[in-house]
Scaffold this motif. Structure first.
Motif, PDB file in Angstrom:
ATOM      1  N   VAL A 142       0.835  -1.200   0.000  1.00 36.95           N
ATOM      2  CA  VAL A 142       0.000   0.000   0.000  1.00 36.95           C
ATOM      3  C   VAL A 142       0.872   1.253   0.000  1.00 36.95           C
ATOM      4  O   VAL A 142       0.599   2.211  -0.722  1.00 36.95           O
ATOM      5  CB  VAL A 142      -0.944  -0.007   1.217  1.00 36.95           C
ATOM      6  N   ARG A 143       1.937   1.239   0.786  1.00 35.27           N
ATOM      7  CA  ARG A 143       2.809   2.413   0.841  1.00 35.27           C
ATOM      8  C   ARG A 143       3.473   2.683  -0.515  1.00 35.27           C
ATOM      9  O   ARG A 143       3.625   3.831  -0.919  1.00 35.27           O
ATOM     10  CB  ARG A 143       3.884   2.226   1.922  1.00 35.27           C
ATOM     11  N   THR A 144       3.857   1.627  -1.235  1.00 33.42           N
ATOM     12  CA  THR A 144       4.452   1.804  -2.553  1.00 33.42           C
ATOM     13  C   THR A 144       3.488   2.525  -3.494  1.00 33.42           C
ATOM     14  O   THR A 144       3.860   3.461  -4.210  1.00 33.42           O
ATOM     15  CB  THR A 144       4.843   0.447  -3.154  1.00 33.42           C
ATOM     16  N   VAL A 145       2.228   2.084  -3.484  1.00 32.69           N
ATOM     17  CA  VAL A 145       1.221   2.704  -4.350  1.00 32.69           C
ATOM     18  C   VAL A 145       0.938   4.132  -3.902  1.00 32.69           C
ATOM     19  O   VAL A 145       0.843   5.054  -4.725  1.00 32.69           O
ATOM     20  CB  VAL A 145      -0.070   1.864  -4.346  1.00 32.69           C
ATOM     21  N   VAL A 146       0.817   4.345  -2.596  1.00 32.43           N
ATOM     22  CA  VAL A 146       0.540   5.681  -2.068  1.00 32.43           C
ATOM     23  C   VAL A 146       1.647   6.656  -2.455  1.00 32.43           C
ATOM     24  O   VAL A 146       1.380   7.795  -2.849  1.00 32.43           O
ATOM     25  CB  VAL A 146       0.373   5.615  -0.541  1.00 32.43           C
ATOM     26  N   GLN A 147       2.877   6.235  -2.344  1.00 32.41           N
ATOM     27  CA  GLN A 147       3.995   7.118  -2.690  1.00 32.41           C
ATOM     28  C   GLN A 147       3.973   7.482  -4.168  1.00 32.41           C
ATOM     29  O   GLN A 147       4.281   8.621  -4.546  1.00 32.41           O
ATOM     30  CB  GLN A 147       5.318   6.445  -2.321  1.00 32.41           C
ATOM     31  N   GLU A 148       3.588   6.536  -4.999  1.00 33.62           N
ATOM     32  CA  GLU A 148       3.500   6.823  -6.432  1.00 33.62           C
ATOM     33  C   GLU A 148       2.386   7.833  -6.707  1.00 33.62           C
ATOM     34  O   GLU A 148       2.557   8.785  -7.478  1.00 33.62           O
ATOM     35  CB  GLU A 148       3.235   5.521  -7.200  1.00 33.62           C
ATOM     36  N   VAL A 149       1.236   7.640  -6.075  1.00 39.26           N
ATOM     37  CA  VAL A 149       0.127   8.579  -6.246  1.00 39.26           C
ATOM     38  C   VAL A 149       0.503   9.953  -5.712  1.00 39.26           C
ATOM     39  O   VAL A 149       0.202  10.990  -6.316  1.00 39.26           O
ATOM     40  CB  VAL A 149      -1.139   8.046  -5.540  1.00 39.26           C
ATOM     41  N   GLU A 150       1.186   9.969  -4.570  1.00 35.79           N
ATOM     42  CA  GLU A 150       1.573  11.234  -3.954  1.00 35.79           C
ATOM     43  C   GLU A 150       2.535  12.011  -4.852  1.00 35.79           C
ATOM     44  O   GLU A 150       2.425  13.232  -4.989  1.00 35.79           O
ATOM     45  CB  GLU A 150       2.204  10.968  -2.588  1.00 35.79           C
ATOM     46  N   ARG A 151       3.468  11.316  -5.475  1.00 37.24           N
ATOM     47  CA  ARG A 151       4.382  11.994  -6.408  1.00 37.24           C
ATOM     48  C   ARG A 151       3.614  12.607  -7.572  1.00 37.24           C
ATOM     49  O   ARG A 151       3.973  13.662  -8.086  1.00 37.24           O
ATOM     50  CB  ARG A 151       5.425  11.005  -6.937  1.00 37.24           C
ATOM     51  N   ARG A 152       2.558  11.942  -7.951  1.00 40.60           N
ATOM     52  CA  ARG A 152       1.763  12.407  -9.092  1.00 40.60           C
ATOM     53  C   ARG A 152       0.964  13.663  -8.775  1.00 40.60           C
ATOM     54  O   ARG A 152       0.786  14.524  -9.636  1.00 40.60           O
ATOM     55  CB  ARG A 152       0.823  11.266  -9.517  1.00 40.60           C
ATOM     56  N   ILE A 153       0.505  13.798  -7.547  1.00 37.49           N
ATOM     57  CA  ILE A 153      -0.458  14.859  -7.257  1.00 37.49           C
ATOM     58  C   ILE A 153       0.017  15.912  -6.272  1.00 37.49           C
ATOM     59  O   ILE A 153      -0.551  17.006  -6.226  1.00 37.49           O
ATOM     60  CB  ILE A 153      -1.777  14.256  -6.712  1.00 37.49           C
ATOM     61  N   ALA A 154       1.043  15.619  -5.471  1.00 36.21           N
ATOM     62  CA  ALA A 154       1.342  16.475  -4.326  1.00 36.21           C
ATOM     63  C   ALA A 154       1.724  17.892  -4.733  1.00 36.21           C
ATOM     64  O   ALA A 154       1.126  18.871  -4.265  1.00 36.21           O
ATOM     65  CB  ALA A 154       2.455  15.845  -3.482  1.00 36.21           C
ATOM     66  N   GLN A 155       2.736  18.042  -5.596  1.00 39.60           N
ATOM     67  CA  GLN A 155       3.218  19.384  -5.923  1.00 39.60           C
ATOM     68  C   GLN A 155       2.159  20.200  -6.632  1.00 39.60           C
ATOM     69  O   GLN A 155       1.990  21.399  -6.368  1.00 39.60           O
ATOM     70  CB  GLN A 155       4.481  19.299  -6.782  1.00 39.60           C
ATOM     71  N   ARG A 156       1.431  19.565  -7.516  1.00 44.36           N
ATOM     72  CA  ARG A 156       0.370  20.288  -8.220  1.00 44.36           C
ATOM     73  C   ARG A 156      -0.704  20.760  -7.256  1.00 44.36           C
ATOM     74  O   ARG A 156      -1.249  21.861  -7.392  1.00 44.36           O
ATOM     75  CB  ARG A 156      -0.238  19.393  -9.295  1.00 44.36           C
ATOM     76  N   THR A 157      -1.022  19.930  -6.277  1.00 41.18           N
ATOM     77  CA  THR A 157      -2.029  20.324  -5.293  1.00 41.18           C
ATOM     78  C   THR A 157      -1.554  21.507  -4.470  1.00 41.18           C
ATOM     79  O   THR A 157      -2.290  22.476  -4.259  1.00 41.18           O
ATOM     80  CB  THR A 157      -2.350  19.137  -4.370  1.00 41.18           C
ATOM     81  N   ARG A 158      -0.309  21.448  -3.996  1.00 38.98           N
ATOM     82  CA  ARG A 158       0.220  22.547  -3.181  1.00 38.98           C
ATOM     83  C   ARG A 158       0.265  23.846  -3.983  1.00 38.98           C
ATOM     84  O   ARG A 158      -0.088  24.916  -3.478  1.00 38.98           O
ATOM     85  CB  ARG A 158       1.608  22.186  -2.667  1.00 38.98           C
ATOM     86  N   THR A 159       0.676  23.761  -5.235  1.00 46.30           N
ATOM     87  CA  THR A 159       0.755  24.955  -6.074  1.00 46.30           C
ATOM     88  C   THR A 159      -0.622  25.544  -6.331  1.00 46.30           C
ATOM     89  O   THR A 159      -0.823  26.767  -6.240  1.00 46.30           O
ATOM     90  CB  THR A 159       1.426  24.608  -7.418  1.00 46.30           C
ATOM     91  N   ALA A 160      -1.592  24.690  -6.657  1.00 47.10           N
ATOM     92  CA  ALA A 160      -2.949  25.169  -6.946  1.00 47.10           C
ATOM     93  C   ALA A 160      -3.579  25.819  -5.725  1.00 47.10           C
ATOM     94  O   ALA A 160      -4.209  26.869  -5.819  1.00 47.10           O
ATOM     95  CB  ALA A 160      -3.814  24.002  -7.440  1.00 47.10           C
ATOM     96  N   VAL A 161      -3.405  25.194  -4.562  1.00 48.04           N
ATOM     97  CA  VAL A 161      -4.007  25.737  -3.336  1.00 48.04           C
ATOM     98  C   VAL A 161      -3.352  27.055  -2.961  1.00 48.04           C
ATOM     99  O   VAL A 161      -4.035  28.040  -2.634  1.00 48.04           O
ATOM    100  CB  VAL A 161      -3.878  24.723  -2.179  1.00 48.04           C
ATOM    101  N   ALA A 162      -2.016  27.110  -3.011  1.00 45.77           N
ATOM    102  CA  ALA A 162      -1.328  28.349  -2.663  1.00 45.77           C
ATOM    103  C   ALA A 162      -1.735  29.482  -3.590  1.00 45.77           C
ATOM    104  O   ALA A 162      -1.990  30.617  -3.158  1.00 45.77           O
ATOM    105  CB  ALA A 162       0.183  28.134  -2.716  1.00 45.77           C
ATOM    106  N   GLY A 163      -1.824  29.195  -4.885  1.00 43.02           N
ATOM    107  CA  GLY A 163      -2.237  30.221  -5.837  1.00 43.02           C
ATOM    108  C   GLY A 163      -3.649  30.687  -5.596  1.00 43.02           C
ATOM    109  O   GLY A 163      -3.953  31.884  -5.688  1.00 43.02           O
ATOM    110  N   ALA A 164      -4.542  29.756  -5.263  1.00 39.19           N
ATOM    111  CA  ALA A 164      -5.934  30.118  -5.017  1.00 39.19           C
ATOM    112  C   ALA A 164      -6.059  31.022  -3.799  1.00 39.19           C
ATOM    113  O   ALA A 164      -6.797  32.009  -3.809  1.00 39.19           O
ATOM    114  CB  ALA A 164      -6.776  28.856  -4.817  1.00 39.19           C
TER     115      ALA A 164
END
Length: 385
Positions: free
Chosen positions: A132-154
């Motif tokens: 589960v952690r392997t999959v979670v880390q892959e998903v997190e790499r996919r979405i984390a930075q984009r999420t932080r950037t979008a939220v900060a900009g908003a």
């Protein structure tokens, strides 16, 4: 019980080999074909020749478990899954981490592991968490930075100031605010009032409440919601709460520092009481005008529908921005309760499916108090209901 109904049930109990003597008209039709196939894959199989392989078999196991959860109550599902672990050798897959490392990270596989959590032998749970952690880390790499950037900009865009520093001036909004001071002879606008972006706040700017339906059909959405919840919780400008529910409500906010703990805190399967979840979510709201509540559910309500709609209307009237995601996944348009979705739309609450890649932008629009329904139609190419 009528004779045809008795014959139907015996055919499902006996399977194809044992049901041949039941006579004409005993073959399953419609939904019964899916039920019969799901049972046959387990109970008609020869355990000596059949096992849970790797690679392409993982999605098949996930599909099979999904069928089982769809057509049987939770108590029966638990028995069938326990039989599957023993008869199909699923425990072998979980006990061989070197083989699991060859499997491409897959959200469906995580859903399978979470579904089997309660019937796992103790010695395989560490392996399951590793997968589960392997999959979670892959998903997190996919979405984390984009999420932080979008939220900060908003948050930066939604937080305006009338005394901005020169580099923070919003030229478009400043011109719009000063059109009354246009000088035709000079073909220019004399700005009497400046509008600009405020500096990023150190204090909490917005509250986000995630209410996640953990019924069996929502497995993929639960996985993505858990990862998003952990990413949002890492942002100091947001106060993020994550609640999962079926007929009971579980607050997993304290687990958000580790999305794997969040996922293992869920319990896929069971019924659905959206009204109870909304009641708990409403209790978390302390600043309605600064709160975005995201309900992730297919809207098949097992609780009191009228009370669910009344409570949603109360949240909207108080100033909370409520958004319903029928699914947070890459699996396409989900089955959902269209009548409930339409009723929520009449209350001003958009309901639509969203992919994980689009969720950061959706959240940014919601945090800006923008028109989420218009965004969904424009960006996702789908109308909200």
């Amino acid at each position: 019980m009528s004779p045809p109904e008795r014959q139907r049930r015996w055919r499902l109990v006996l399977g194809e080999p044992g049901g041949q003597g039941l006579g004409e008209g005993s073959e399953p039709v419609g939904q019964d074909r899916t039920v019969d196939r799901a049972l046959a894959e387990l109970y008609d199989a020869d355990p000596r020749r059949r096992g849970a392989g790797l690679g392409s078999s993982a999605p098949e196991v996930a599909r099979w478990l999904g069928d089982i959860r769809t057509y049987f109550p939770t108590s029966v599902v638990q028995v069938v899954q326990r039989d599957a672990v023993e008869r199909l050798g699923l425990h072998r897959l979980l006990l061989e981490p070197e083989l699991l490392q060859a499997v491409e990270p897959d959200v469906h596989l995580v859903g399978t592991l979470l579904s089997l959590r309660d019937v796992m032998p103790q010695e395989v749970r560490a392996t399951a968490r590793q997968v589960v952690r392997t999959v979670v880390q892959e998903v997190e790499r996919r979405i984390a930075q984009r999420t932080r950037t979008a939220v900060a900009g908003a948050l930066d865009r939604s937080n305006r100031t009338r005394r901005p520093r020169p580099r923070d001036i919003d030229l478009g909004r400043t011109i719009a605010a000063n059109l009354a001071h246009y000088l035709p002879e000079h073909r220019t606008v004399v700005p009497e009032r400046l509008v600009g972006h405020a500096r990023r706040q150190r204090s909490v700017a917005r509250d986000v409440v995630l209410l996640v339906d953990q019924s069996g059909s929502m497995a993929e959405s639960v996985v993505y919601a858990g990862v998003f919840g952990a990413v949002l919780a890492s942002l100091s400008t947001l106060r993020t709460s994550m609640v999962v529910f079926d007929t009971a409500v579980v607050d997993l906010t304290e687990e958000l520092s580790d999305p794997v703990d969040v996922l293992f805190g869920t319990q896929l399967g069971g019924g659905t009481d959206i009204n109870r979840a909304l009641a708990y979510g409403q209790s978390l709201v302390t600043r309605p005008a600064d709160t975005t509540l995201v309900l992730i559910s297919d809207l098949y309500e097992g609780g009191v529908r009228e009370e669910m709609l009344r409570r949603t209307g109360s949240l909207v009237r108080s100033g909370v921005q409520v958004v319903v995601l029928l699914a947070l996944s890459d699996s396409g348009a989900p089955a959902h309760d269209a009548e409930n979705a339409a009723a929520l739309a009449e209350l001003g609450v958009p309901a639509f499916a969203c992919t994980p890649d689009a969720f950061p932008d959706l959240l940014a629009v919601a945090l800006e108090r923008g028109d989420v329904a218009a965004w969904a139609e424009r960006e996702l190419g789908r109308r909200t209901t």
